[in-house]
Each structure stands twice: as structure tokens, then as C-alpha cells.
Design a protein around this motif. Structure first.
Motif, PDB file in Angstrom:
ATOM      1  N   TYR A   1     -13.480   6.459   9.854  1.00  0.00           N
ATOM      2  CA  TYR A   1     -13.763   7.764   8.558  1.00  0.00           C
ATOM      3  C   TYR A   1     -13.890   8.989   8.994  1.00  0.00           C
ATOM      4  O   TYR A   1     -14.187   8.907   9.552  1.00  0.00           O
ATOM      5  CB  TYR A   1     -14.581   6.868   8.044  1.00  0.00           C
ATOM      6  CG  TYR A   1     -14.274   5.660   7.192  1.00  0.00           C
ATOM      7  CD1 TYR A   1     -13.749   4.828   7.701  1.00  0.00           C
ATOM      8  CD2 TYR A   1     -14.602   5.446   5.660  1.00  0.00           C
ATOM      9  CE1 TYR A   1     -13.637   3.498   7.215  1.00  0.00           C
ATOM     10  CE2 TYR A   1     -14.083   4.291   5.499  1.00  0.00           C
ATOM     11  CZ  TYR A   1     -13.864   3.353   5.821  1.00  0.00           C
ATOM     12  OH  TYR A   1     -13.383   2.202   5.285  1.00  0.00           O
TER      13      TYR A   1
ATOM     14  N   SER B   1     -11.444   5.892   0.062  1.00  0.00           N
ATOM     15  CA  SER B   1     -10.542   4.770  -0.201  1.00  0.00           C
ATOM     16  C   SER B   1      -9.380   4.865   1.329  1.00  0.00           C
ATOM     17  O   SER B   1      -9.482   5.182   2.063  1.00  0.00           O
ATOM     18  CB  SER B   1      -9.393   4.939  -1.122  1.00  0.00           C
ATOM     19  OG  SER B   1      -8.487   6.514  -1.040  1.00  0.00           O
ATOM     20  N   LYS B   2      -9.576   3.136   1.166  1.00  0.00           N
ATOM     21  CA  LYS B   2      -8.594   2.821   2.211  1.00  0.00           C
ATOM     22  C   LYS B   2      -7.177   3.333   2.585  1.00  0.00           C
ATOM     23  O   LYS B   2      -5.953   3.676   2.684  1.00  0.00           O
ATOM     24  CB  LYS B   2      -8.504   1.163   2.080  1.00  0.00           C
ATOM     25  CG  LYS B   2      -9.717   0.567   2.691  1.00  0.00           C
ATOM     26  CD  LYS B   2      -9.175  -0.849   2.870  1.00  0.00           C
ATOM     27  CE  LYS B   2     -10.283  -1.449   3.882  1.00  0.00           C
ATOM     28  NZ  LYS B   2     -10.433  -3.471   2.875  1.00  0.00           N
TER      29      LYS B   2
ATOM     30  N   THR C   1     -17.320   6.437  -0.345  1.00  0.00           N
ATOM     31  CA  THR C   1     -16.461   5.513   0.520  1.00  0.00           C
ATOM     32  C   THR C   1     -15.084   6.504   0.105  1.00  0.00           C
ATOM     33  O   THR C   1     -14.583   6.639  -0.421  1.00  0.00           O
ATOM     34  CB  THR C   1     -16.598   3.656  -0.181  1.00  0.00           C
ATOM     35  OG1 THR C   1     -15.841   3.590  -1.198  1.00  0.00           O
ATOM     36  CG2 THR C   1     -17.333   3.781   0.411  1.00  0.00           C
TER      37      THR C   1
ATOM     38  N   LEU D   1      -5.674   4.683   5.748  1.00  0.00           N
ATOM     39  CA  LEU D   1      -4.298   4.739   6.214  1.00  0.00           C
ATOM     40  C   LEU D   1      -3.461   5.614   6.510  1.00  0.00           C
ATOM     41  O   LEU D   1      -2.712   5.690   7.902  1.00  0.00           O
ATOM     42  CB  LEU D   1      -4.384   3.366   5.772  1.00  0.00           C
ATOM     43  CG  LEU D   1      -5.256   2.025   6.157  1.00  0.00           C
ATOM     44  CD1 LEU D   1      -4.970   0.795   5.322  1.00  0.00           C
ATOM     45  CD2 LEU D   1      -4.910   1.548   7.596  1.00  0.00           C
TER      46      LEU D   1
ATOM     47  N   ARG E   1      -5.847  -0.587  11.684  1.00  0.00           N
ATOM     48  CA  ARG E   1      -4.746  -0.209  11.032  1.00  0.00           C
ATOM     49  C   ARG E   1      -3.987  -1.851  11.313  1.00  0.00           C
ATOM     50  O   ARG E   1      -3.081  -2.200  10.412  1.00  0.00           O
ATOM     51  CB  ARG E   1      -3.672   1.077  11.337  1.00  0.00           C
ATOM     52  CG  ARG E   1      -3.355   0.985  10.298  1.00  0.00           C
ATOM     53  CD  ARG E   1      -1.887   1.755  10.829  1.00  0.00           C
ATOM     54  NE  ARG E   1      -2.172   2.755  11.588  1.00  0.00           N
ATOM     55  CZ  ARG E   1      -2.334   4.683  10.903  1.00  0.00           C
ATOM     56  NH1 ARG E   1      -1.896   3.992   9.567  1.00  0.00           N
ATOM     57  NH2 ARG E   1      -2.234   5.451  11.408  1.00  0.00           N
TER      58      ARG E   1
ATOM     59  N   LEU F   1     -11.160   1.666  11.256  1.00  0.00           N
ATOM     60  CA  LEU F   1     -10.762   0.604  10.103  1.00  0.00           C
ATOM     61  C   LEU F   1      -9.961   0.058  11.190  1.00  0.00           C
ATOM     62  O   LEU F   1      -9.365   0.597  11.526  1.00  0.00           O
ATOM     63  CB  LEU F   1     -10.150   0.819   8.948  1.00  0.00           C
ATOM     64  CG  LEU F   1     -10.494   0.504   8.034  1.00  0.00           C
ATOM     65  CD1 LEU F   1     -11.654  -0.718   7.128  1.00  0.00           C
ATOM     66  CD2 LEU F   1      -9.161   0.884   6.774  1.00  0.00           C
TER      67      LEU F   1
ATOM     68  N   THR G   1       0.452  -1.445  -0.079  1.00  0.00           N
ATOM     69  CA  THR G   1       0.100  -0.060   0.094  1.00  0.00           C
ATOM     70  C   THR G   1       0.674   1.404  -0.090  1.00  0.00           C
ATOM     71  O   THR G   1       0.743   2.075  -0.949  1.00  0.00           O
ATOM     72  CB  THR G   1      -0.976   0.277   1.177  1.00  0.00           C
ATOM     73  OG1 THR G   1      -0.405  -1.211   2.185  1.00  0.00           O
ATOM     74  CG2 THR G   1      -1.888  -0.037   0.655  1.00  0.00           C
TER      75      THR G   1
END
Lengths: 452, 510
Positions: free
Chosen positions: A317, A245-246, A243, A250, A328, A326, A120
Motif C-alpha cells: 500500500y 482500492s484493490k 483505503t 494490484l 498478488r 496484499l 479485475t
């Protein structure tokens, strides 16, 4: 630390009843050899129909399973049986250093999660032009969906709420499906909740009126997105269905804490399964909602177990609600939840809820921890109330099927309750009295299950 | 038309909602359109935010405060699997084991246990009462649906006067358990007004607490116009060896039979013999006492009557005639009317729950079976006779029987006896029984009807200690052993293992 696992908890991980049955048949120690355990892992060899025995192993930090049998089910019956055996007869497992096939697997798992994080970090920014085009296309779809929804709601109220109630579930389901197609799943959810409201019994008219009214406010807010504060803008976008994005997420700073896993619910939607897991930070004393999705044959993440606590870093979020998050990173083994110290009356709850409404008026429900509460039936079990420390009444969800269970387990005494508050009623999802922690179940039967 | 906005937000909200329920078209407010919904949205939020709590009436009810010994988490898990999983049939066994260990059910399962109480037999309910403990009783008292489960309420004679037939019958049953005389009195009071259909049912309740005090009333019943009532009365009187009916029958039967004890003959030992004459079925007093001469199968009317007469003779009277019960029975079965004697003795043994006679009959089961079969009868019920024996006696009997008849033409009877033997078997007997069951299954390949008794009946009777061995000895390699059979073995093993763990957990000290 005592063994947290029980046969029942293990059976919950079974992918289907046939696997559970098959696993049960394998739980006698006679079928296994080379049983061993460490704090992190459990392993054993199981006699199968093949030549050599199957190697089954479990990573307790998860939990995760791996077996050398050819089954494509996950977890397979050997993994399940091994866990059940571990739950029942931990002494049968030698405390020794694990064989190669166990350590290789564990290290591989740790390595893979590291690799994922690296990946990532390394991935470059996506092609900006293509991305902008995708976003514009989605924006158009959503606006079209909003227009359709506005018309549909206006039409509904012209024909009347009574008329709407007489329509079948496909009336609501069709509109929800169109919103999903329009890439506005958040709004689709609100429409589905309208269907639940018309079936909820007493006061449904006012509740439906409120749901429709606040949805209209949300639509208007979306149409005037640029005029909103950035925080509120993010919230409105998220509520409609955008949404983050992850990767973006992060990159944000996280919140480290020892989190209690308070409750978990799975919702079945057409071809999609949605799993909601509520966490609560012991230090930060704030809630977090972890969402997980599974389409078709995919399996939901089962690594968060109700009634346990874990050390983890969460990333929230954006938006003033500050609920969805989320994970991590997590570390350490899970532990059973300790006593949650809470003193929250319903008066304080009303205040907090009013403030939330002021910030985001379309809030449907909020997670709450209330206590000390005493539960009691009214009208011989048709309605249930809880009484807080100031002798105020907290109405519980109408026609609560678990009322008697809560009364039985609490003995009518003080308890702490976690649930969702919609401004009128509390829908309990778990309960704690002293050290005993219970989760409120809806499937396979409505009741209460003791977890700690 | 536009909406009149009231200054009072609650009133406005109410009229908004009413209009919406009706539909803006019908309420004549079509032009309102989008503004209406926006207004509704804002108002609803405003009202919602303004909500405050409602004060309780200060009467939360008494919390539970009693002593309890809640079973362990693992035992609770077993109970949950029983209540919500596939082992529902084991509920009675779990409750028994819990009661023996002095354990109480986990609080969160109490509602589900109490819900199931309605379907339970009275004995099971008594066990349940112990198992739900003081917390369960405290809980039950608060829900009208559960209030009466444990019959905590006093019996009210109003129920006798005002209930439905079923309720009145239940009431009589309960009252007979507490005060048999009073129950009889109540029934006698209303006897004349009772419908003929109800009378037999009410009379049947007298089996509880039956005694000679009931005799006068039952003698009246012998003269009732309806046959079911007369039969019921005769059956009840026949259960009282000291009653007039039994005395009369004894006199009649002993006038018809002649006992010739064996002895030394010229060349060989003469066997004892029982000579019998058939009764006179025109005798009105005989008919009144329930002789019921009805043709059955190949049995004639007189033979039928003889059977019913023998069924009413006190067993002790036969033993006065000939102390050696076995010899008497053999002679009776060798006589001309063996079938009448077989049926008569069996009924008598069951009525009096006489283990000695039941055993003697069971030992001759094969012979009796043959004779009955030849006479077109199939009413020899080994099950009921077997239940006359204590569990250990049953096991010993079956083992003896098996040893004698192994390999003979009656070897299937051992399996039938196992089916009839209803209690949890001892470990040793279980080993023996398992072999029989397995053999029976193997010698009837392809008969999938044999699976159910194994998983539903034998799985509960075999000792849980058999869990380890239940998977052995099956012809897995044979191609007649299907997947369904394999599953049956799996299930059998699983149930035994479950019971094993269940009992282990409930027999712990703490």
C-alpha cells in the motif's frame, strides 16, 4: 520434505470446538477408504450416515477443503479428520494419481483464481461522477468525525487523565464507535489503544499523553493534507482510514521474494474480526503486514501458516511506512522456515525507530526482528528484559505472561525475537533458537507453542 | 495562567504530563487548550526519538546447559492437548509413560507443568520431577513460586516451631519420611502445649514410618483426655502386630471364642464352628485399648466392641488357631456374630495390607453384604479391600467372581468391583470388563448417570488397545439410545484412541 502438518495445527482450523471433537472421533483409518496423496492434494472416502461414503479432499496449497457431506461448516468434520489423519499416519495414504473428483476440484480452484484476475483486468473504470460524489460524502463525514474527536480530546485533557482512567471501557468504546460511523476506522483504532494504555500499569500516564498528543498531530496533518508531500499524504489518509482500492493497488509493481510468515494475531471488534499476519522477505529483508477481515459468519483466510515460508509477489500500500501489503500471487508449496540470520542490537533499533518517527511522528509501533537476545526475569518474574549482543537491555512488554515460557524454551541462551516495538518495550510474538521456531500465544492460554 | 516552558525537554514533559493527569481545569491552564496537546505531541515524539538503550548490569544469569532427552513433537502435541484441552485427567498417565521412556517434557510446556504441581499428590510430584528434567529444575529454581515444589530445600526445624498447623503437619510428614525418631521427639517435646484439636492430626502423621519405637508414646496417647486422640493412638497401635495392644486384644478375643473343628459325625460331616461370647464392656483396660462400644445400626454395644477387638488381633494368630483360613472365615460368618467378624477381619486386612485375607473376604463379598445389610450397616468397602491385592490378583479375582455369580442376584456386584478396581487394566481383562460395562449400561436404559463413570473412570482404566472396539456392540438402532449416549460412545472412543497414540509415541526408542 517431511510432513509439516500436526494434529494441533489441523485442530486450529476447526470452526468451533464441537467440530474438533467430532473430527477426532473420525480419525481412525478404519473409518476411511481410498486414501491417497500427491504433493498438492490429499483425499479419501469416509463412511457416513448416508448411503454412499463422503468424498473429502484437501488442497495442500492453501490449505483448502471440500467435502460432499451436507454440513455447512467450513471445514467440515470430514475435512478436518482427513487432515489429522494425514498428519498422524501419512503412510496410510497411497501415492497415486488422484481420481477425477479430486483433479476436477483442483483445476477448478486454479481456474477460478485465474478468472478472478481476468475479471479485475477487464472491469472498466467505475462511473466517475457517482464515485466523486461518494468520496465527497465520505470526506465530509470524516471531517465531522475529526472535529468531534478534537473536542473530545480537549475535553479529556481538561478533566484530566486521572479522571479519564476512572471512566469505564464504554467511555472509549463510544468514541471509537462514532469514529467508525464517521468512516475513520484508523482513528477509532487509536482511541481503542488509549483504552488499553490506561489499563497497562506502570507509566500509563506518559504513554497516554503521548498517544493523545500524536493523535492530535495526525488530525492536524489531515486537515492540512494538501500541504503535505504526496507520499506522506497517502500515509496520513491511510492512517485515518482511507483505503486504496484493490484494483489500483494490484496495478502497482510488486515485490517477489520468499516470505517467512512470522506471526498472526486475530482481534475481535464488535461484529468484525481483524486478522494481522506479519511476513518477512528473506531476500529483501523487509516486513509486510497482511490484513484480513471477517464480518459476522464469514471465515478468515487461513492460508498463511506461521512458521512457514512461501514464494509470493506482494504489492505494498502507498506511504512511507511501507508495511501493509496484499498478496498478488503465490506459487509452490509451503515449507518450514529455515534459520533467520539476524544481527540487530537495540541501539540500532532506537536509531531506526527515530528515523521512522521523523518521517511519520504518529507511528505507534513497528515490527522488529532482534537478535541475538537473551531473556531474563527481573523481580522474580514481574518484569522481563532481554539482553542484546552489546549487553544493552531491551525491556519487554509489562507483565509479560509468556516470560517464563520464553526463558524455559531458550534456556537463557541466545535467540532471535520477532515482535512489535513501541519505542519503549518489545512485545514478542515469535521466537527462534537454532532451527526451533516458536509462536507466542495469547489464546486459549498465554504461552509458547513450537511450530518448527 | 500559562505554562512555564522549561528549557529542559524532559522537565517540560514531566510538568506537561502532571498537569494533564490533574486536568487543565484543575491546574488552572484551561486557556492552553489545543496548543497544549500539540506541544505534548511534538515533545513526546522528540523525546521518544532521542531514546537510547540502557546498559545492563552485566549479570544475565547462567544459561541452562544440561543433558536432556526431549520427547518428540507429536508427544509434545499430546501433552499440550492434555494441559490446554479436554484431557486434563490424563496428565498423570502421560507423565508416568514419559518417565518410563526416559523422556523429558518439551521446554515450552515447563511453566504450565510447574504451575500444576501444587495440586499433585506426592507420588505424582516425584514422577513430575523426573519428567521436567534438569531444565525444569533449573527453571524452577529461578521462580519463588516454584522453588519448593520438589522439596529441594533442606528440612528446617524452624518450620516446626514457627509454622501454621497445616505447615507443621506437612513438616512432620516429611520428617517422618526421613528420620521418624526425630519427628517423634519433636512432637513429644511440644505435646503438652499442643491444642487438643491439633493433637489427633499430628498423631496421624506417625503412620509414616510406623514402628515399635513409637509404642511408648502411643500408649501415652491411649490415656489422653480427648477421644479423637485416643482413637488415633489405638488405631496406630493396632497396625503393629507385635505391640502390647495387639497382644492384649488377642488374649481377650481368644478367651471369648471357641473353635470347634469339623469332623465326621454320625450321619454327615459336621461343619467347623466358631462359638463366641460377648465381651464385658465395663472392663476399663478393654476400653482403653480402643474397643469403643458404640451402638451402630442394629448392632449392639457389645457386638460393636467385638468388631473393634477382632480388628486388632494379628491375622497370623487366627492362622495358628486354624490353618485353613477359608474354613475359619466361613465358620465366623456362620456364627452368631458374623457382622462383628466381617467388619473386624476387613479392618485388620486393610491395616496390614494382607492380600490373602482380603481375597478371602472379597470372595465372600455377597454373603457379607447381605449380613451387613440385615444389620443396618453399609460399611463393607470392597474398594479398599481390593486395593490390598496386586493388580494382577485383582483382575483374576474379579474374573473368578464373575464366573461364579453370572446371572445371579449379585451380577451388579461385578460392575461395582470394576468401579473399585483402580489401575490400568491388562488387555485381556479389558475385553472382559468392557463387556460387563456395556451390559450394565444396556440393562439400565435411560440412566444417564452411568455415562460419567464410562467417560471419566473406565475410559482411563481400559487398555488403550480397546480403542478400535470401543464403538462396537452398542444398541445404536434402539430408540432408547439417545444422542447423549452416542456422544458418550464418541468420547470413550476418542479418549482411548488418544491414550493409544500417546503411549505409542512415548514408547518409541528415539
Amino acid at each position: 520434505m517431511g510432513n509439516f502438518w500436526t494434529i494441533e495445527k489441523a485442530l486450529e482450523l476447526a470452526p468451533d470446538p464441537a467440530s474438533a471433537k467430532a473430527a477426532r472421533g473420525l480419525t481412525s483409518p478404519a473409518k476411511w477408504s481410498g486414501l491417497g496423496q500427491t504433493e498438492r492434494a490429499v483425499w479419501g472416502l469416509c463412511k457416513g450416515s448416508g448411503q454412499s461414503p463422503y468424498q473429502a479432499r484437501i488442497d495442500l496449497q492453501g490449505p483448502a477443503f471440500k467435502c460432499s457431506c451436507p454440513s455447512r461448516k467450513f471445514p467440515c468434520k470430514h475435512g478436518l479428520a482427513l487432515l489429522m489423519l494425514y498428519a498422524n499416519e501419512q503412510k496410510a495414504f497411497k501415492e497415486t494419481s488422484p481420481p477425477g473428483w479430486v483433479t476436477d476440484w483442483i483445476e477448478g480452484r486454479d481456474g477460478r483464481s485465474e478468472k478472478k484476475e481476468q475479471k479485475t483486468a477487464q472491469a472498466g473504470p467505475p462511473d466517475p461522477a457517482a464515485q466523486a460524489k461518494r468520496i465527497e460524502k465520505r470526506e465530509d463525514k470524516i471531517r465531522a468525525g475529526l472535529d468531534e474527536l478534537s473536542l473530545w480530546l480537549a475535553d479529556l485533557v481538561r478533566q484530566g487523565l486521572a479522571w479519564a482512567q476512572s471512566q469505564g471501557p464504554s467511555y472509549w468504546g463510544a468514541m471509537a464507535a462514532r469514529l467508525v460511523d464517521a468512516q475513520a476506522p484508523g482513528l477509532a483504532g487509536r482511541v481503542r489503544r488509549m483504552n488499553e494504555i490506561v489499563l497497562s500499569g506502570q507509566d500509563w500516564q506518559e504513554n497516554l499523553m503521548r498517544q493523545i498528543g500524536t493523535t492530535v498531530l495526525l488530525i492536524e496533518a489531515y486537515r492540512r493534507l494538501e500541504t503535505l508531500d504526496p507520499d506522506l499524504r497517502d500515509e496520513v489518509r491511510a492512517l485515518v482510514g482511507w483505503t486504496t482500492s484493490k484494483e489500483d493497488l494490484l496495478a502497482q509493481p510488486g515485490v517477489r521474494d520468499r516470505w517467512v510468515v512470522l506471526a498472526q494475531r486475530i482481534e475481535q471488534q464488535e461484529r468484525l474480526e481483524v486478522q494481522r499476519t506479519w511476513l518477512w522477505g528473506s531476500q529483501s529483508r523487509r516486513f509486510a503486514l497482511i490484513l484480513d477481515f471477517a464480518v459476522g459468519d464469514a471465515v478468515l483466510d487461513k492460508s498463511l501458516v506461521v512458521g512457514t515460508t512461501l514464494e509470493a509477489e506482494l504489492v505494498y500500500y502507498p506511504g512511507p511506512a511501507g508495511l501493509r501489503a496484499l498478496i498478488r500471487e503465490r506459487s509452490g508449496a509451503i515449507e518450514p522456515v529455515a534459520v533467520i540470520e539476524v544481527r540487530q542490537t537495540v541501539g540500532e533499533l532506537h536509531d531506526a525507530y527515530a528515523q521512522r518517527l521523523a518521517a511519520t511522528p504518529w507511528t505507534e509501533s513497528v515490527p522488529v526482528l532482534l537478535g541475538p537476545l537473551r531473556i531474563r526475569p527481573e523481580k522474580t518474574g514481574e518484569r522481563w528484559y532481554a539482553i542484546d549482543a552489546e549487553e544493552n537491555l531491551v525491556p519487554l512488554a509489562p507483565r509479560l505472561p509468556q516470560g517464563w515460557h520464553l526463558l524455559a524454551a531458550s534456556g537463557g541462551g541466545d535467540m532471535t525475537v520477532f515482535g512489535e516495538w513501541d519505542g519503549q518495550t518489545l512485545r514478542p510474538m515469535s521466537m527462534q533458537q537454532g532451527k526451533r521456531f516458536f509462536t507466542v500465544t495469547e489464546t486459549p492460554t498465554a504461552g509458547l507453542r513450537r511450530v518448527v | 495562567m500559562t505554562m512555564k516552558l522549561n528549557a529542559n525537554p524532559v522537565e517540560t514533559w514531566r510538568s506537561l504530563t502532571s498537569a494533564a493527569v490533574l486536568g487543565l481545569d484543575r491546574a488552572g491552564l484551561t486557556e492552553e487548550g489545543p496548543a497544549f496537546l500539540r506541544r505534548a505531541g511534538v515533545l513526546s515524539v522528540y523525546l521518544q526519538a532521542g531514546q537510547t538503550g540502557v546498559k545492563g548490569d552485566g549479570n544475565p544469569g547462567e544459561p541452562f546447559d544440561g543433558r536432556e532427552k526431549t520427547c518428540s513433537a507429536r508427544a509434545a502435541g499430546h501433552l499440550r492437548e492434555i494441559l490446554f484441552g479436554e484431557y486434563r485427567l490424563l496428565l498423570g498417565e502421560w507423565c508416568q509413560a514419559a518417565r518410563q521412556g526416559g523422556w523429558h517434557a518439551p521446554p515450552e510446556c515447563l511453566p504450565d507443568l510447574l504451575d500444576g504441581a501444587a495440586q499433585m499428590a506426592p507420588a505424582e510430584r516425584r514422577t513430575l520431577r523426573e519428567v521436567v528434567g534438569p531444565r525444569g529444575l533449573w527453571l524452577a529454581a529461578q521462580n519463588p513460586a516454584w522453588k519448593d515444589i520438589f522439596a529441594l530445600r533442606e528440612l528446617d526445624e524452624q518450620d516446626w516451631h514457627n509454622g501454621t498447623t497445616l505447615e507443621r503437619r506437612d513438616f512432620l510428614l516429611r520428617l517422618r519420611g526421613q528420620d521418624p525418631s526425630r519427628a517423634r521427639e519433636l512432637l513429644m517435646e511440644t505435646w503438652e502445649q499442643e491444642s487438643p484439636e491439633d493433637r489427633a492430626g499430628f498423631l496421624e502423621t506417625l503412620v509414616v514410618g510406623l514402628s515399635l519405637e513409637d509404642e511408648p508414646f502411643l500408649e501415652q496417647g491411649l490415656d489422653d483426655r480427648r477421644k479423637p486422640v485416643r482413637q488415633q493412638a489405638a488405631d496406630l497401635l493396632a497396625r503393629l502386630p507385635a505391640s502390647g495392644l495387639c497382644r492384649r486384644m488377642q488374649e481377650r478375643v481368644f478367651r471369648l471364642v471357641t473353635w470347634r473343628p469339623g469332623g465326621k459325625g454320625l450321619l454327615k460331616l459336621k461343619k467347623p464352628a466358631l462359638e463366641v461370647e460377648l465381651p464385658d464392656i465395663t472392663d476399663k483396660s478393654l476400653l482403653r485399648d480402643g474397643a469403643d462400644p458404640r451402638k451402630a445400626g442394629k448392632m449392639g454395644e457389645k457386638a460393636s466392641a467385638l468388631a473393634n477387638m477382632v480388628a486388632a488381633v494379628p491375622l497370623g494368630a487366627w492362622e495358628k488357631l486354624e490353618a485353613n483360613r477359608e474354613a475359619l472365615l466361613d465358620a465366623a460368618l456362620a456364627s452368631e456374630f458374623a457382622v462383628s467378624f466381617a467388619l473386624g477381619f476387613a479392618t485388620a486386612a486393610i491395616r496390614r495390607q494382607n492380600a490373602a485375607w482380603a481375597t478371602a473376604l472379597l470372595e465372600r463379598a455377597a454373603l457379607i453384604q447381605d449380613k451387613l445389610g440385615a444389620a443396618g450397616q453399609n460399611t463393607f468397602d470392597a474398594t479398599v479391600l481390593l486395593q490390598c491385592l496386586e493388580p494382577e490378583a485383582r483382575e483374576r479375582f474379579i474374573e473368578r467372581f464373575a464366573a461364579q455369580s453370572w446371572g445371579g442376584k449379585h451380577k451388579d456386584s461385578v460392575y461395582d468391583f470394576l468401579l473399585a478396581c483402580d489401575h490400568t487394566w491388562s488387555e485381556a481383562f479389558s475385553r472382559f470388563a468392557f463387556k460387563v460395562i456395556q451390559q450394565h449400561f444396556i440393562s439400565h436404559p435411560g440412566n444417564y448417570m452411568l455415562r460419567r463413570p464410562i467417560t471419566e473412570v473406565f475410559a482411563r482404566r481400559l487398555s488403550p488397545a480397546m480403542a478400535e472396539r470401543a464403538g462396537e456392540g452398542w444398541p445404536e438402532k434402539s430408540n432408547r439410545f439417545t444422542a447423549g449416549d452416542e456422544e458418550m460412545v464418541c468420547q470413550l472412543t476418542a479418549i482411548l484412541q488418544f491414550r493409544n497414540q500417546m503411549h505409542k509415541e512415548l514408547s518409541r526408542e528415539t
